[in-house]
Scaffold this active site. Structure first.
Site, short mmCIF file in Angstrom:
data_model
loop_
_atom_site.label_atom_id
_atom_site.label_comp_id
_atom_site.label_asym_id
_atom_site.label_seq_id
_atom_site.Cartn_x
_atom_site.Cartn_y
_atom_site.Cartn_z
N ARG A 12 0.82 -1.21 0.00
CA ARG A 12 0.00 0.00 0.00
C ARG A 12 0.86 1.27 0.00
O ARG A 12 0.47 2.29 0.57
CB ARG A 12 -0.96 0.05 1.20
CG ARG A 12 -2.06 -1.00 1.16
CD ARG A 12 -3.24 -0.57 2.04
NE ARG A 12 -4.05 -1.72 2.37
CZ ARG A 12 -4.23 -2.20 3.61
NH1 ARG A 12 -3.65 -1.60 4.63
NH2 ARG A 12 -4.97 -3.25 3.82
N ARG B 51 -3.01 6.47 1.37
CA ARG B 51 -3.55 7.63 2.10
C ARG B 51 -2.57 8.33 3.02
O ARG B 51 -2.83 9.44 3.47
CB ARG B 51 -4.77 7.18 2.91
CG ARG B 51 -5.99 6.91 2.07
CD ARG B 51 -7.15 6.43 2.91
NE ARG B 51 -6.96 5.07 3.36
CZ ARG B 51 -7.76 4.45 4.24
NH1 ARG B 51 -8.76 5.11 4.79
NH2 ARG B 51 -7.53 3.20 4.59
N ARG C 17 -7.10 12.21 -4.37
CA ARG C 17 -8.29 11.44 -3.94
C ARG C 17 -9.45 12.38 -3.61
O ARG C 17 -10.63 12.00 -3.79
CB ARG C 17 -7.90 10.60 -2.73
CG ARG C 17 -9.01 9.74 -2.16
CD ARG C 17 -9.37 8.58 -3.05
NE ARG C 17 -10.36 7.73 -2.37
CZ ARG C 17 -11.66 7.97 -2.33
NH1 ARG C 17 -12.15 9.02 -2.96
NH2 ARG C 17 -12.47 7.16 -1.68
N ASP D 147 -7.05 -2.46 -6.91
CA ASP D 147 -7.66 -3.02 -5.71
C ASP D 147 -7.96 -4.49 -5.96
O ASP D 147 -8.28 -4.87 -7.09
CB ASP D 147 -8.95 -2.28 -5.35
CG ASP D 147 -9.41 -2.61 -3.94
OD1 ASP D 147 -10.24 -3.53 -3.79
OD2 ASP D 147 -8.95 -1.98 -2.98
N TYR E 174 -15.09 -11.64 0.98
CA TYR E 174 -15.68 -10.32 0.72
C TYR E 174 -17.02 -10.45 0.00
O TYR E 174 -17.99 -9.75 0.31
CB TYR E 174 -14.74 -9.47 -0.12
CG TYR E 174 -13.71 -8.69 0.67
CD1 TYR E 174 -14.11 -7.62 1.49
CD2 TYR E 174 -12.36 -8.98 0.59
CE1 TYR E 174 -13.17 -6.89 2.20
CE2 TYR E 174 -11.42 -8.25 1.30
CZ TYR E 174 -11.83 -7.20 2.10
OH TYR E 174 -10.91 -6.48 2.81
#
Length: 364
Positions: free
Chosen positions: A30, A34, A43, A81, A157
């Site tokens: 990652r 963020r 973003r 993703d 998921y």
């Protein structure tokens, strides 16, 4: 095939192939994310999956940590993703802020709602375009990693409808409908194979399979439900690349929490590198895999909140651990965290982590 700029830093690829390197290559799961202010700025203007599906935006975000940490970081990983595969199967996935599925699979009958045959070029071609554009834009500075989620993690998921603490719904399927579960897992695995092959054709130089929820399964259930699909992916990717006369690329498996399976995974799962979480000592992992594969990992991501002294001490200990059992030399090891970096980390502390890896993995 697209002509790409020559690679100037092949440290990652050499380590992934099991070769001795002058220091450990380092990247961060990652790493385009963020914690970076430049990511947050972009973003703020675009939805998450809009970025994934717009090659120019995915390329820009993939390059952000490479620009910021140029000379310190040894790999880029395409911004995408793991949940693009459920989307390709016809499921709706939202990101607000975590992933959610408005219409998850409730019973095996719901599998009929999934797309029967997935044309990855049509459904996921935007990832392939982003990989090709990014590979060109990197100008050979570092290799580009492609990836997918593992079938069990994606299955969880798709049935839970998002993340879970107990995985009750997904495990209900495994225990109540074992054959239907195996069939769905294999179906997901087939899409993973085509997706990974497409990424190599587009320019990915190493592949990683993320089984983020592997540790939620008992050793018995991991061997029964997850491991066969992981083997299916490595075998399928290798076969299809050979059939198309495309050179093989190294493959990494990160089965988080499944340290009990390291021996089996090293022996015959078909991966070149095994990623480690932080819940196993590097020296212990070395003993288990007995040099059959390279290793990747494994600092606890939360150490990055502990300040420079904690980061340096932990990196030094990690490097020493990976050297143990290897005649004190830097062997086949890729430095990384034991899971993805979290959003609140200071980018300067990331820089310090990278600098410490450079210093201590070279044995200084």
């Amino acid at each position: 095939m697209t002509q790409f700029p020559p690679l100037r830093n092949d440290l990652l690829l050499r380590a992934a192939r099991g070769e001795k390197t002058e220091r450990a290559p380092v990247w961060i799961m990652r790493q385009a994310g963020r914690y970076l202010p430049e990511f947050r700025a972009l973003r703020a203007e675009h939805a998450f999956f809009e970025i994934c599906q717009t090659p120019e935006l995915a390329t820009e975000i993939t390059l952000q940590p490479i620009r910021r940490y140029s000379g310190l970081i040894d790999a880029s990983i395409i911004f995408s993703d793991i949940l693009v595969i459920p989307q390709a199967l016809g499921m709706e996935v939202l990101m607000n802020p975590g992933p959610s599925f408005p219409d998850p699979l409730s019973t095996p009958a719901d599998v009929d709602k999934l797309r029967q045959n997935v044309d990855v070029d049509k459904e996921l071609g935007y990832v392939f375009k982003a990989i090709t554009q990014t590979r060109i834009a990197l100008k050979g500075e570092v290799p580009l990693i492609g990836f997918c989620g593992a079938p069990w993690t994606l299955f969880a998921y798709m049935i839970e409808g998002g993340g879970s603490k107990t995985f009750t719904k997904a495990k209900t399927w495994l225990f109540k409908y074992p054959e239907e579960s195996k069939a769905l897992l294999l179906r997901i695995a087939d899409v993973c194979v085509d997706f990974l092959v497409g990424q190599v054709k587009a320019g990915a130089q190493l592949l990683q399979v993320f089984d983020s929820w592997a540790g939620e399964l008992s050793p018995h259930d991991f061997a029964l439900f997850s491991l066969p699909t992981l083997n299916h992916i490595s075998k399928g990717v290798h076969e299809k690349l050979r059939q198309q006369n495309i050179p093989l690329v190294p493959m990494t498996l990160f089965a988080k929490g499944a340290n009990h399976a390291l021996g089996d995974l090293a022996k015959d799962a078909g991966y070149d590198v095994l990623g480690l979480d932080w819940c196993i000592e590097p020296s212990a992992a070395r003993e288990i895999v007995k040099g059959k594969v390279a290793l990747q990992g494994n600092m606890d991501p939360n150490v990055l909140y502990g300040g420079r002294e904690a980061i340096e001490t932990t990196v030094k200990r990690m490097c020493e651990g990976f050297r143990q059992g290897n005649n004190g030399e830097v062997g086949a090891w890729i430095a990384n965290l034991g899971h993805g970096i979290t959003p609140g980390v200071d980018p300067e502390d990331v820089k310090w982590f990278l600098e410490c890896v450079h210093k201590y993995s070279a044995g200084h």
